[in-house]
Design a protein around this motif. Structure first.
Motif, mmCIF file in Angstrom:
data_model
loop_
_atom_site.group_PDB
_atom_site.id
_atom_site.type_symbol
_atom_site.label_atom_id
_atom_site.label_comp_id
_atom_site.label_asym_id
_atom_site.label_seq_id
_atom_site.Cartn_x
_atom_site.Cartn_y
_atom_site.Cartn_z
ATOM 1 N N VAL A 1 -11.113 16.367 -34.083
ATOM 2 C CA VAL A 1 -10.066 15.398 -33.777
ATOM 3 C C VAL A 1 -10.677 14.239 -33.003
ATOM 4 O O VAL A 1 -11.204 14.436 -31.902
ATOM 5 C CB VAL A 1 -8.919 16.035 -32.965
ATOM 6 N N PHE B 1 -4.175 19.681 -28.856
ATOM 7 C CA PHE B 1 -3.930 18.678 -29.881
ATOM 8 C C PHE B 1 -2.718 17.833 -29.532
ATOM 9 O O PHE B 1 -2.732 16.601 -29.699
ATOM 10 C CB PHE B 1 -3.743 19.363 -31.238
ATOM 11 N N THR C 1 -7.830 13.057 -37.734
ATOM 12 C CA THR C 1 -7.845 14.527 -37.809
ATOM 13 C C THR C 1 -8.622 14.933 -39.055
ATOM 14 O O THR C 1 -8.251 14.577 -40.177
ATOM 15 C CB THR C 1 -6.424 15.108 -37.851
ATOM 16 N N PHE D 1 -5.632 24.368 -36.619
ATOM 17 C CA PHE D 1 -5.228 24.412 -35.214
ATOM 18 C C PHE D 1 -4.635 25.778 -34.864
ATOM 19 O O PHE D 1 -5.038 26.416 -33.883
ATOM 20 C CB PHE D 1 -4.217 23.304 -34.914
ATOM 21 N N TYR E 1 -13.059 21.003 -32.145
ATOM 22 C CA TYR E 1 -12.148 21.967 -31.553
ATOM 23 C C TYR E 1 -12.610 23.405 -31.772
ATOM 24 O O TYR E 1 -12.210 24.300 -31.013
ATOM 25 C CB TYR E 1 -10.740 21.810 -32.156
#
Length: 340
Positions: free
Chosen positions: A224, A319, A278, A304, A229
């Protein structure tokens, strides 16, 4: 702060999937007025029929969101719009969202998404990190590529979830073409193979050397705005060459290697500079033990919720905090000044 998300809730039957998980988080965040746009609401103009998302949304409520009464809002009322519609996009869909982009801010620019979805975009920005690749609709060039590599994969641009991916090889005096949805087809000539493949798209095809270690899994790395992540590997339980959770895949947590970090660092700015924030990087294992980029997905990426399940960390909250910070950056379209 007002957020508007676009999706078709009915395709997300499992509460653990990314889109319903994020919808539930957003519905509970007191910092956000959260609205939903049914697919049918994406029409030309500076206004849209949208649905206020109930506080503390349940999965049952999510599945029936499209049935709620709509309100007509100016697009300029919203601080941030996120399109979570799955590909393939119908003709003209991104053109409408590009018009919307003159009134409001998007997580991923639909105007730039049109360029990113062209068959040669990935090759242009990531060729140093890809296996052998050719983008063409020419029969002779594609056949030469097949002769060189013997087993290859053809990909169409406007697809997702392995639906536009075809494995091609020669066996028992026939060309074999396998697709996870359409199954195995056989053809007597490579020309017939090309006709079949091009019947699924109006654009050139991306051909890639088949990686023999594909059954090791497909590594998804969620990125992101340039920040990694986390990563996990999707692996087919049956040993099928497509590693997709929606078919028969399992997921295991994975590390991000220095080589993968380098590949991301070497490509991510090509997306960020185009307003595509993203990203889902997909890597496949090559015969030399190196994980090579197979796709860089920009838009309605998954990962996610899966990372949150695998790590126990508050990935969704991370996020959402990024979304709020990103929305607060005052780089809204200049046209807003004329209509406010």
């Amino acid at each position: 702060m007002k957020f508007l998300w676009i999706c078709d809730p009915t395709i997300y039957t499992q509460a653990s999937q990314d889109v319903p998980t994020l919808y539930r988080h957003l519905s509970r965040d007191p910092r956000i007025e959260f609205f939903h746009a049914p697919i049918r609401s994406v029409v030309p103009g500076d206004r849209a029929d949208v649905i206020p998302v109930p506080h503390d949304l349940t999965h049952a409520g999510f599945l029936t969101l499209d049935e709620h009464a709509t309100q007509n809002h100016r697009l300029s009322d919203f601080d941030l719009v996120f399109c979570r519609r799955l590909k393939p996009f119908p003709a003209g869909y991104l053109d409408i969202l590009s018009e919307w982009e003159t009134y409001t801010k998007f997580v991923n620019s639909p105007t730039q998404k049109k360029d990113q979805m062209t068959p040669d975009f990935l090759y242009r920005v990531a060729r140093d990190y890809l296996p052998d690749t050719l983008v063409t609709a020419d029969l002779g060039s594609a056949q030469d590529f097949f002769v060189q590599h013997q087993t290859i994969v053809a990909k169409t641009a406007n697809s997702c979830g392995g639906r536009g991916v075809f494995k091609i090889w020669f066996e028992s005096d026939q060309f074999q073409v396998d697709n996870s949805l359409m199954g195995l087809q056989t053809f007597s000539t490579f020309a017939a193979v090309m006709t079949y493949l091009l019947s699924h798209t109006d654009e050139p095809l991306q051909f890639v050397r088949y990686l023999s270690q594909v059954t090791a899994g497909d590594k998804r790395i969620v990125v992101v705005d340039g920040e990694i992540y986390g990563a996990y590997i999707r692996r087919s339980r049956s040993g099928y060459w497509v590693n997709n959770v929606s078919f028969d895949g399992d997921c295991i947590l994975s590390e991000v290697t220095p080589a993968e970090q380098q590949a991301i660092a070497g490509t991510v700015e090509q997306y960020r500079s185009r307003g595509l924030h993203t990203l889902g990087y997909d890597f496949l294992l090559d015969h030399d033990g190196v994980w090579r980029i197979s796709e860089i997905n920009a838009g309605n990426i998954g990962g996610f919720a899966r990372l949150e399940q695998l790590t126990g960390e508050a990935i969704a909250d991370r996020f959402l905090n990024w979304l709020i910070n990103f929305a607060s950056i005052r780089d809204r379209p200049q046209q807003l000044a004329r209509i406010m």
